[in-house]
Motif scaffolding. Structure first.
Motif, PDB file in Angstrom:
ATOM      1  N   ASP A 187       0.841  -1.188   0.000  1.00 14.66           N
ATOM      2  CA  ASP A 187       0.000   0.000   0.000  1.00 14.66           C
ATOM      3  C   ASP A 187       0.883   1.246   0.000  1.00 14.66           C
ATOM      4  OD1 ASP A 187      -2.257   1.555   0.051  1.00 14.66           O
ATOM      5  OD2 ASP A 187      -3.197   0.483   1.711  1.00 14.66           O
ATOM      6  N   THR A 188       0.253   2.431  -0.069  1.00 12.47           N
ATOM      7  CA  THR A 188       1.011   3.678  -0.145  1.00 12.47           C
ATOM      8  C   THR A 188       1.820   3.955   1.112  1.00 12.47           C
ATOM      9  OG1 THR A 188      -0.985   4.827   0.603  1.00 12.47           O
ATOM     10  CG2 THR A 188      -0.577   4.749  -1.777  1.00 12.47           C
ATOM     11  N   ASP A 189       1.426   3.389   2.254  1.00 16.64           N
ATOM     12  CA  ASP A 189       2.163   3.620   3.492  1.00 16.64           C
ATOM     13  C   ASP A 189       3.253   2.575   3.728  1.00 16.64           C
ATOM     14  OD1 ASP A 189       0.651   1.413   4.031  1.00 16.64           O
ATOM     15  OD2 ASP A 189      -0.425   2.260   5.754  1.00 16.64           O
ATOM     16  N   GLY A 190       3.449   1.676   2.761  1.00 16.71           N
ATOM     17  CA  GLY A 190       4.494   0.674   2.891  1.00 16.71           C
ATOM     18  C   GLY A 190       4.028  -0.646   3.447  1.00 16.71           C
ATOM     19  N   PHE A 191       2.821  -0.696   4.021  1.00 16.48           N
ATOM     20  CA  PHE A 191       2.305  -1.950   4.538  1.00 16.48           C
ATOM     21  C   PHE A 191       1.776  -2.824   3.392  1.00 16.48           C
ATOM     22  CE2 PHE A 191       1.880   0.329   8.635  1.00 16.48           C
ATOM     23  CZ  PHE A 191       2.534  -0.591   9.445  1.00 16.48           C
ATOM     24  N   THR A 192       1.825  -4.125   3.595  1.00 17.85           N
ATOM     25  CA  THR A 192       1.204  -5.060   2.657  1.00 17.85           C
ATOM     26  C   THR A 192      -0.231  -5.310   3.111  1.00 17.85           C
ATOM     27  OG1 THR A 192       3.274  -6.126   2.073  1.00 17.85           O
ATOM     28  CG2 THR A 192       1.274  -7.392   1.728  1.00 17.85           C
ATOM     29  N   ARG A 193      -1.154  -5.145   2.169  1.00 17.02           N
ATOM     30  CA  ARG A 193      -2.571  -5.355   2.482  1.00 17.02           C
ATOM     31  C   ARG A 193      -3.220  -6.158   1.359  1.00 17.02           C
ATOM     32  NH1 ARG A 193      -2.118   0.199   4.411  1.00 17.02           N
ATOM     33  NH2 ARG A 193      -2.384   0.199   6.681  1.00 17.02           N
ATOM     34  N   ASN A 194      -4.434  -6.659   1.617  1.00 18.47           N
ATOM     35  CA  ASN A 194      -5.202  -7.409   0.609  1.00 18.47           C
ATOM     36  C   ASN A 194      -5.902  -6.429  -0.320  1.00 18.47           C
ATOM     37  OD1 ASN A 194      -5.522  -9.322   3.335  1.00 18.47           O
ATOM     38  ND2 ASN A 194      -5.092 -10.435   1.443  1.00 18.47           N
ATOM     39  N   ILE A 195      -5.146  -5.805  -1.211  1.00 14.89           N
ATOM     40  CA  ILE A 195      -5.719  -4.755  -2.052  1.00 14.89           C
ATOM     41  C   ILE A 195      -5.490  -5.000  -3.544  1.00 14.89           C
ATOM     42  CG2 ILE A 195      -5.604  -2.945  -0.293  1.00 14.89           C
ATOM     43  CD1 ILE A 195      -2.992  -2.030  -1.545  1.00 14.89           C
ATOM     44  N   GLY A 196      -4.761  -6.047  -3.911  1.00 14.98           N
ATOM     45  CA  GLY A 196      -4.445  -6.275  -5.317  1.00 14.98           C
ATOM     46  C   GLY A 196      -5.457  -7.161  -6.012  1.00 14.98           C
ATOM     47  N   GLU A 197      -5.310  -7.237  -7.350  1.00 16.53           N
ATOM     48  CA  GLU A 197      -6.205  -8.078  -8.137  1.00 16.53           C
ATOM     49  C   GLU A 197      -5.536  -8.426  -9.463  1.00 16.53           C
ATOM     50  OE1 GLU A 197     -10.426  -7.610 -10.508  1.00 16.53           O
ATOM     51  OE2 GLU A 197     -10.254  -6.667  -8.515  1.00 16.53           O
ATOM     52  N   THR A 198      -5.653  -9.691  -9.875  1.00 19.20           N
ATOM     53  CA  THR A 198      -5.194 -10.131 -11.196  1.00 19.20           C
ATOM     54  C   THR A 198      -6.291 -10.943 -11.858  1.00 19.20           C
ATOM     55  OG1 THR A 198      -4.187 -12.151 -10.314  1.00 19.20           O
ATOM     56  CG2 THR A 198      -2.758 -10.215 -10.505  1.00 19.20           C
ATOM     57  N   ARG A 199      -6.208 -11.035 -13.191  1.00 21.09           N
ATOM     58  CA  ARG A 199      -7.217 -11.760 -13.941  1.00 21.09           C
ATOM     59  C   ARG A 199      -6.559 -12.446 -15.130  1.00 21.09           C
ATOM     60  NH1 ARG A 199      -8.507 -10.771 -18.509  1.00 21.09           N
ATOM     61  NH2 ARG A 199      -7.729  -8.637 -18.455  1.00 21.09           N
ATOM     62  N   VAL A 200      -7.031 -13.677 -15.423  1.00 21.88           N
ATOM     63  CA  VAL A 200      -6.570 -14.416 -16.593  1.00 21.88           C
ATOM     64  C   VAL A 200      -7.789 -14.983 -17.308  1.00 21.88           C
ATOM     65  CG1 VAL A 200      -5.194 -16.326 -17.475  1.00 21.88           C
ATOM     66  CG2 VAL A 200      -4.372 -15.032 -15.498  1.00 21.88           C
ATOM     67  N   ASP A 201      -7.989 -14.574 -18.570  1.00 21.88           N
ATOM     68  CA  ASP A 201      -9.019 -15.154 -19.439  1.00 21.88           C
ATOM     69  C   ASP A 201      -8.326 -16.085 -20.421  1.00 21.88           C
ATOM     70  OD1 ASP A 201     -10.979 -13.651 -18.225  1.00 21.88           O
ATOM     71  OD2 ASP A 201     -10.792 -12.005 -19.660  1.00 21.88           O
ATOM     72  N   GLY A 202      -8.961 -17.204 -20.737  1.00 23.55           N
ATOM     73  CA  GLY A 202      -8.257 -18.135 -21.596  1.00 23.55           C
ATOM     74  C   GLY A 202      -9.130 -19.071 -22.404  1.00 23.55           C
ATOM     75  N   LEU A 203      -8.463 -19.719 -23.342  1.00 22.24           N
ATOM     76  CA  LEU A 203      -9.053 -20.738 -24.207  1.00 22.24           C
ATOM     77  C   LEU A 203      -8.093 -21.911 -24.260  1.00 22.24           C
ATOM     78  CD1 LEU A 203     -10.857 -21.848 -26.609  1.00 22.24           C
ATOM     79  CD2 LEU A 203      -9.338 -20.528 -28.111  1.00 22.24           C
ATOM     80  N   GLU A 204      -8.639 -23.139 -24.152  1.00 20.63           N
ATOM     81  CA  GLU A 204      -7.816 -24.344 -24.236  1.00 20.63           C
ATOM     82  C   GLU A 204      -8.439 -25.345 -25.201  1.00 20.63           C
ATOM     83  OE1 GLU A 204      -5.565 -24.641 -19.910  1.00 20.63           O
ATOM     84  OE2 GLU A 204      -7.234 -25.991 -20.347  1.00 20.63           O
ATOM     85  N   LEU A 205      -7.578 -25.978 -25.995  1.00 21.21           N
ATOM     86  CA  LEU A 205      -7.980 -27.052 -26.887  1.00 21.21           C
ATOM     87  C   LEU A 205      -7.054 -28.231 -26.660  1.00 21.21           C
ATOM     88  CD1 LEU A 205      -8.360 -24.960 -30.184  1.00 21.21           C
ATOM     89  CD2 LEU A 205     -10.190 -25.584 -28.582  1.00 21.21           C
ATOM     90  N   GLY A 206      -7.594 -29.463 -26.744  1.00 23.78           N
ATOM     91  CA  GLY A 206      -6.758 -30.635 -26.528  1.00 23.78           C
ATOM     92  C   GLY A 206      -7.229 -31.839 -27.314  1.00 23.78           C
ATOM     93  N   ALA A 207      -6.282 -32.718 -27.651  1.00 23.20           N
ATOM     94  CA  ALA A 207      -6.580 -33.982 -28.318  1.00 23.20           C
ATOM     95  C   ALA A 207      -5.606 -35.025 -27.815  1.00 23.20           C
ATOM     96  CB  ALA A 207      -6.458 -33.841 -29.834  1.00 23.20           C
ATOM     97  N   ASN A 208      -6.128 -36.163 -27.355  1.00 19.72           N
ATOM     98  CA  ASN A 208      -5.281 -37.221 -26.820  1.00 19.72           C
ATOM     99  C   ASN A 208      -5.859 -38.579 -27.187  1.00 19.72           C
ATOM    100  OD1 ASN A 208      -3.163 -35.952 -24.795  1.00 19.72           O
ATOM    101  ND2 ASN A 208      -5.082 -34.833 -24.517  1.00 19.72           N
ATOM    102  N   GLY A 209      -5.002 -39.457 -27.733  1.00 20.15           N
ATOM    103  CA  GLY A 209      -5.431 -40.811 -28.048  1.00 20.15           C
ATOM    104  C   GLY A 209      -4.993 -41.246 -29.431  1.00 20.15           C
ATOM    105  N   ASN A 210      -5.783 -42.140 -30.029  1.00 24.26           N
ATOM    106  CA  ASN A 210      -5.454 -42.718 -31.325  1.00 24.26           C
ATOM    107  C   ASN A 210      -6.423 -42.250 -32.398  1.00 24.26           C
ATOM    108  OD1 ASN A 210      -3.835 -44.590 -29.546  1.00 24.26           O
ATOM    109  ND2 ASN A 210      -3.409 -45.478 -31.566  1.00 24.26           N
ATOM    110  N   ILE A 211      -5.855 -41.751 -33.507  1.00 23.61           N
ATOM    111  CA  ILE A 211      -6.677 -41.409 -34.663  1.00 23.61           C
ATOM    112  C   ILE A 211      -6.973 -42.665 -35.475  1.00 23.61           C
ATOM    113  CG2 ILE A 211      -6.759 -40.044 -36.789  1.00 23.61           C
ATOM    114  CD1 ILE A 211      -4.976 -37.993 -35.372  1.00 23.61           C
ATOM    115  N   THR A 212      -5.963 -43.526 -35.629  1.00 24.27           N
ATOM    116  CA  THR A 212      -6.120 -44.859 -36.217  1.00 24.27           C
ATOM    117  C   THR A 212      -5.388 -45.846 -35.323  1.00 24.27           C
ATOM    118  OG1 THR A 212      -4.102 -44.826 -37.566  1.00 24.27           O
ATOM    119  CG2 THR A 212      -6.079 -43.789 -38.512  1.00 24.27           C
ATOM    120  N   ASP A 213      -5.425 -47.117 -35.689  1.00 24.19           N
ATOM    121  CA  ASP A 213      -4.705 -48.122 -34.909  1.00 24.19           C
ATOM    122  C   ASP A 213      -3.205 -47.834 -34.869  1.00 24.19           C
ATOM    123  OD1 ASP A 213      -7.012 -49.476 -34.344  1.00 24.19           O
ATOM    124  OD2 ASP A 213      -6.817 -50.898 -36.015  1.00 24.19           O
ATOM    125  N   LYS A 214      -2.706 -47.183 -35.906  1.00 23.58           N
ATOM    126  CA  LYS A 214      -1.267 -46.950 -36.018  1.00 23.58           C
ATOM    127  C   LYS A 214      -0.844 -45.535 -35.629  1.00 23.58           C
ATOM    128  CE  LYS A 214      -0.773 -50.270 -39.824  1.00 23.58           C
ATOM    129  NZ  LYS A 214      -0.307 -50.460 -41.236  1.00 23.58           N
TER     130      LYS A 214
END
Length: 753
Positions: free
Chosen positions: A599-626
């Motif tokens: 904070d402005t007086d040098g003390f640490t306080r619960n005053i902050g904030e962060t944000r993360v927006d996201g997109l995820e795509l995934g594929a796992n396994g077998n497309i064919t036997d091989k």
């Protein structure tokens, strides 16, 4: 170094012995055939695959397809294909995870960031928290499960961006023997052995062994790694209503750690921007001085009893001991010595001894309430951790690098290079572009092993329930209450800092199944991050910046509340091609409020904030036997919403890559010959909140070829970083970044009976 040399002999002897054993078994054809038959009967339940349908963590009360949460699994098959040996290497197969660096105050060890949030205190082994500072090995790990998004309802304190759970190799039904003997470039030597014996009458025993040595690829006279481990276990009551498993894990390592590369902007001649444009494989370390010694032990007793066919009570008790001692060089750019072509070999030191005890009692199973079908897990958890932290004092020509009372290095006492060169500085200064790691160390090192002691105690009660309303609609609910207490004692002054908090967390999700092989879900989950969650054995710390008097520090700590995190997620999961391939997609927002900030007086306080927006795509396994594939892409739009009194509002959150992608694919050209290829791509990552220091983006390519000599033995060649790309895996906030390994190759002989 004597440990490293002795390990070389041990590994070399073990390689020769194992080759002899394989040759004898190959001749004994009848015995081989008999063992193979047993192996096939045991393994017939599930063929090796890059796709995993169910978590080994019993807190997941539904199959992953029906779980309204993003979960990425590094399967046993993917571990074998890529031949990864450490957790840090394994995690590169999952997009959306970056690695953070350590020093003295932030310990040098595994420090993953999931979706932009520090997860070093959210590490688990078989569902039990194991968050001490260490570099983790894979020799006794069956698979790795990464849960993404807020997850305190399942894991307790922390789990801000997610959690990492390592599943151990333990005794099982059936007889099996498998292992690997490997050698490669950069003096790579490794041997592993995993044997399981079923004695009948419900008793089975298993042991996993490992010996390893390698030099960092691309570095001459640089980092070197040596370790050995053993993980025995025995199970009683297999295939009976009452089961008991006793297991032990031991890992000892003796490394010459990597020193990193300082940031430097030649245009402004400031320690900002990207790492110094020096030759690939540069090493600023000091072989005569630098070391990192770790020792980790975990003893586990798990008891299970089936009350009915659908109801099981279990208790898991775990005791662990962890040591992390090091002196290693951080190339100090803080005095702008690169202007004069010099770098200070600042010493980062740490001595940490941590004891942990955890006990988990749970009741899990299924029941019906009318037309509603419940799959649940409820339980009580208790843990206690005590961590003694100190450091090493280095003295040389009357200049002493001391430590602060809490064990943090006193950086202001570090030696500078103003007007000095290598020999006139007693080699504390080295050439910025041609450092000599073999300069003699002329000083002395003395241990100061117990500057502070931190104790944490946590008690939690939870209930998780997946409710099938009908075959198309599922409701996932979870709630947890935790009481978290921590206290740190500074021994020099007998000063004590303490924090005591309790908090509720919950998760709620709804899943719609338009078809049995698909799901669409929406979920909301919370996390709480109390002060001291890492028991001072991580980067979180317990004392807070601000006023210096004891009373003001103590008052500041008492006023700090746990940081609060919320994750909202909308996603879909589909099993295709006869359930051989799993496709996933999700969009999400994770928001952290009550963030600790100055904070402005040098003390640490619960005053902050962060944000993360996201997109995820995934594929796992077998497309064919091989043709098999494991691929993923993550987009993370992060922002420091409120930096308190700081000036970083609107900046990108540090340790977040905006875009990252991974690919691993294999193809069976013939029944005996398989080829594989992979790539890892990542945008630039900022090391600091001011966004003035960063590591550039990169693309890395890997390849693999495997030839089955017969049904029991195969030869596998892995070539990593094919193009010898110079890139960086870790961005530290202030001084340096960690350069990745150069091109390297490993040839392994693998056997399974």
């Amino acid at each position: 170094m004597s440990f490293i040399k002795s390990r070389k002999k041990i590994v070399s002897s073990a390689i020769a012995s194992s080759l002899s054993m394989i040759a004898v078994n190959a001749v004994a054809e009848e015995q081989v055939i008999q063992l193979e038959t047993i192996h096939q009967e045991v393994a017939a339940e599930k063929e090796p695959s890059l796709k995993v349908d169910n978590s080994a963590n019993k807190k997941f009360v539904a199959p992953l397809l029906d779980t309204p949460k993003s979960v990425s699994v590094i399967s046993k098959q993917l571990i074998e294909d890529t031949q990864v040996t450490t957790l840090a290497d394994a995690l590169r197969n999952i997009p959306g995870i970056t690695l953070g660096a350590g020093e003295g105050g932030n310990p040098n060890g595994d420090r993953p960031f999931i979706r932009g949030y520090n997860s070093e205190s959210s590490m688990y082994v078989d569902g039990v928290r194991s968050a001490t500072s260490q570099n983790r090995e894979m020799f006794a790990v069956e698979q790795v499960e990464v849960t993404k998004g807020s997850a305190s309802a399942m894991g307790g304190a922390g789990t801000t961006g997610g959690s990492i759970n390592m599943i151990s190799k333990v005794a099982k039904a059936g007889d099996s023997l498998e292992g690997s003997v490997a050698g490669g470039t950069d003096n790579y030597q490794r041997i592993t052995l995993d044997g399981n014996k079923d004695f009948g009458n419900g008793i089975a025993a298993r042991v996993a062994l490992m010996g390893h040595h390698n030099e960092k690829a691309g570095q001459k006279d640089g980092a070197e790694y040596s370790r050995a481990g053993i993980a025995p276990s025995i199970t009683f009551g297999l295939d009976t209503p009452t089961r008991a498993t006793l297991s032990y894990y031991y890992l000892k390592s003796d490394d010459t750690p990597d020193s990193g590369v300082p940031y430097w902007d030649s245009a402004t001649q400031t320690a900002t921007g990207k790492p110094l444009n020096a030759k690939q494989g540069i090493y600023y370390g000091w072989e005569d001085r630098d070391f990192q010694k770790q020792e980790n032990q975990i003893g586990t007793l798990k008891l299970e009893h089936d009350l009915t066919d659908d109801l099981t009570i279990s208790n898991t008790a775990v005791y662990g001991k962890s040591k992390n001692d090091y002196v290693w060089t951080q190339p100090d750019d803080s005095k702008l010595n690169i202007v004069n072509g010099q770098v200070v070999r600042r010493a980062n030191t740490r001595i940490t001894d941590t004891d942990t005890f955890s006990d988990q009692l749970s009741l899990a199973g299924k029941f019906n309430t009318g037309a509603l079908k419940h799959s649940f897990n409820t339980g009580v958890e208790y843990s206690r951790q005590e961590s003694d932290k100190g450091s090493y004092n280095l003295t040389d020509l009357g200049v002493t690098t001391t430590t602060l009372p809490n064990g943090t290095p006193n950086i202001s006492a570090s030696k500078g290079c103003s007007g000095l060169t290598g020999s006139t500085s007693n080699f504390w200064c080295t050439n910025a572009y041609q450092p000599n790691s073999r300069d003699p160390w002329l000083g002395s090192i003395a241990a100061s092993p117990k500057a502070s002691t931190t104790e944490t105690e946590s008690t939690g009660i939870y209930l998780l329930d997946n409710i099938e309303l009908n075959p198309q609609w599922l409701l996932d609910l979870g709630v947890r209450w935790d009481k978290f207490e921590t206290e740190q004692t500074i021994h020099a002054s007998n000063t004590k800092y303490a924090s005591d908090s309790d908090f509720f967390n919950y998760q709620a999700g709804v899943t719609y199944k338009p078809l049995p092989n698909g799901s669409i879900y929406a979920s909301y989950a919370t996390s709480a991050n109390p002060i001291g969650v890492d028991a001072a054995d991580g980067s979180e710390g317990i004392s807070v910046p601000g006023r210096n008097t004891t009373e003001e520090q103590a008052q500041a700590m008492n006023n700090l509340k746990p940081e609060e995190v919320r994750t909202m997620e909308l996603g879909t999961k589909w099993d295709l091609f006869d359930d051989r391939l799993n496709l996933t997609a999700a969009i999400f927002r994770t928001k952290k409020t009550n963030t600790r900030a100055a904070d402005t007086d040098g003390f640490t306080r619960n005053i902050g904030e962060t944000r993360v927006d996201g997109l995820e795509l995934g594929a796992n396994g077998n497309i064919t036997d091989k043709w098999a594939v494991s691929a993923g892409y993550t987009y993370l739009d992060s922002e420091i919403v409120d930096d308190g009194a700081g000036t970083n509002d609107g900046n990108q959150v540090q340790n977040v890559a905006k875009n990252s992608a991974t690919l691993w694919t294999t193809y069976d050209l013939t029944p005996a010959f398989t080829i594989g290829a992979g790539a890892v791509a990542m945008d630039k990552v900022y090391g600091d909140a001011a966004n003035t220091k960063y590591v550039p983006g990169y693309v890395r390519y890997d390849a693999m070829a495997r030839y089955n000599v017969n049904k029991n033995v195969d030869l596998q060649l892995n070539v990593n970083n094919l193009t010898d790309e110079r890139y960086f895996t870790k961005a530290y906030a202030s001084h340096y970044a960690t350069e990745a390994e150069g091109r390297n190759a490993v040839l392994s002989l693998n056997f399974k009976y």
